[in-house]
Scaffold this motif. Sequence first.
Motif, PDB file in Angstrom:
ATOM      1  N   TYR A 146      -1.520  -4.173   5.001  1.00 10.88           N
ATOM      2  CA  TYR A 146      -2.471  -3.610   4.044  1.00 10.88           C
ATOM      3  C   TYR A 146      -1.883  -3.749   2.640  1.00 10.88           C
ATOM      4  CZ  TYR A 146      -4.216  -1.208   8.226  1.00 10.88           C
ATOM      5  OH  TYR A 146      -4.683  -0.909   9.476  1.00 10.88           O
ATOM      6  N   LEU A 156      -8.881   5.922  -1.319  1.00  8.99           N
ATOM      7  CA  LEU A 156      -8.333   4.819  -0.547  1.00  8.99           C
ATOM      8  C   LEU A 156      -8.092   5.237   0.905  1.00  8.99           C
ATOM      9  CD1 LEU A 156      -7.156   1.933  -0.544  1.00  8.99           C
ATOM     10  CD2 LEU A 156      -4.955   2.926  -1.173  1.00  8.99           C
ATOM     11  N   ILE A 158       0.810  -1.211   0.000  1.00  2.60           N
ATOM     12  CA  ILE A 158       0.000   0.000   0.000  1.00  2.60           C
ATOM     13  C   ILE A 158       0.844   1.263   0.000  1.00  2.60           C
ATOM     14  CG2 ILE A 158      -0.236   0.180   2.513  1.00  2.60           C
ATOM     15  CD1 ILE A 158      -3.241   0.906   1.918  1.00  2.60           C
ATOM     16  N   TYR A 216      -3.094  -3.630  -1.831  1.00  6.60           N
ATOM     17  CA  TYR A 216      -4.063  -3.027  -2.758  1.00  6.60           C
ATOM     18  C   TYR A 216      -4.178  -3.905  -3.987  1.00  6.60           C
ATOM     19  CZ  TYR A 216      -5.993   0.384  -6.082  1.00  6.60           C
ATOM     20  OH  TYR A 216      -6.758   1.033  -7.011  1.00  6.60           O
ATOM     21  N   LEU A 246      -9.102  -2.966  -1.013  1.00  2.00           N
ATOM     22  CA  LEU A 246      -8.093  -2.922   0.033  1.00  2.00           C
ATOM     23  C   LEU A 246      -8.030  -4.297   0.674  1.00  2.00           C
ATOM     24  CD1 LEU A 246      -6.184  -1.141   1.798  1.00  2.00           C
ATOM     25  CD2 LEU A 246      -8.168  -0.732   3.277  1.00  2.00           C
TER      26      LEU A 246
END
Length: 443
Positions: free
Chosen positions: A289, A262, A248, A291, A298
Amino acid sequence: MSKEHRMPSSRLARFAKMGRLAGGLAGGAIGEGTRQLAQGKRPRLDQLLLTPANARRLGDRLSEMRGAAMKLGQIISMDGGNVLPPELSEALARLRDKAHYMPLGQVAQVLETAWGKDWDRAFERFIFTPLAAASIGQVHDALLRDGRRIAVKVQYPGVRRSIDSDVDNMATLLRLTHALPDGFDIAPLLEEAKQQLHEEADYLLEARHIERYATLLGDDPRFELPLPLPERTTAEVLCMRFLDGQPIESLEHLPATERTELANTLFELALREVFVWGVVQSDPNFANYRYNPVNGALQLLDFGATRLYAPDRRDALRALLLAAIDGSDAAVARTAVQVGYLADEDSAHYRDAFVRLLRLAAEPARAAEPFAFSGSDLPQRMREVLVQLRVRDKFHRIPPTDVLYLHRKISGLYLLLSRLKVRLPVGEIVRHTLTAPPGRPAD
């Protein structure tokens, strides 16, 4: 940097390693004392034991031991330097991003214990070099013969059995090095740390946390979870759907509108966790996290540090946040007592300083314009108040452990939003989330 290192699995081996660590700290203190005496100085013992070199030595040895000793170091460092000496706080904070990993043979032993001697027959591929290594376990990439790609989280051997002794030994080291202020009561933190660590070392419990979280998210297309494979999960090996998204923090070059969307999702999710659901994934490490560029979802990883907050606890936290945004100083102080930041016997000067700190923390929610996370001097101003609390006002209390986990969650989220270089209408998002219908009870 992480590297291969065999995990000490027996209590005796871990105690011996802790003993060698204590000896190393003493040796470092003797060397530093000799040097300072030669210069005509009269150093105090606590100054000798807590030199920068000894702080680094402590951090390095804990990263080798992993387990509860390393995790307790991480937990204590979450106080942000309020209580611990800066050198030690910095060394312990580095543990969040540093852990050695098990060699192939030790991984195979854990898997054989969990699945039997012929465990590898179920796999088309199993990559022994881990994708990630942390304090309690490490994660491997694998492909089942039925074609499913999975992530396999393997717990370090002996971790669960050594939790209580590791925590106690680590606490003894902190006392011997005079790392804690005189009269500081660390016992409640130690007991809560043990309980939390026993929960984090139970991978069946983590699988249930993922399933609970999936239920709370429902069919929200903005999120993807590593759903567990119950048939292959044990207390020490967790098998999950593999999520192959992008890091991320690498998204800072996306168009501003996409980054803002986001970031808004991240911020709203954190608020829903604390104030609506009472189910908080409390480890905000960037690696947790990812993407998915295909659908913009997410991906949320690692639910070992999930904490549950009962409705009355959520109400107290909500009251404190609202007071810090819109209430009087008296309301902030009163709700801070309910949460555990302050006590009725604290001096007026100490209470005023802490109220000022809480007001600063809520500043983004009071801003009339969208708050710019990148480049803000807010962290520096908060540190200045913290230094005042530590040095002049004799900061004397670590907040309750559940609040410390929220500190970690909030500070990590702030760093991530800063990395994404976004501006968010924080107050608007907070008010919208706090007026949402009550969440399910955190049971």
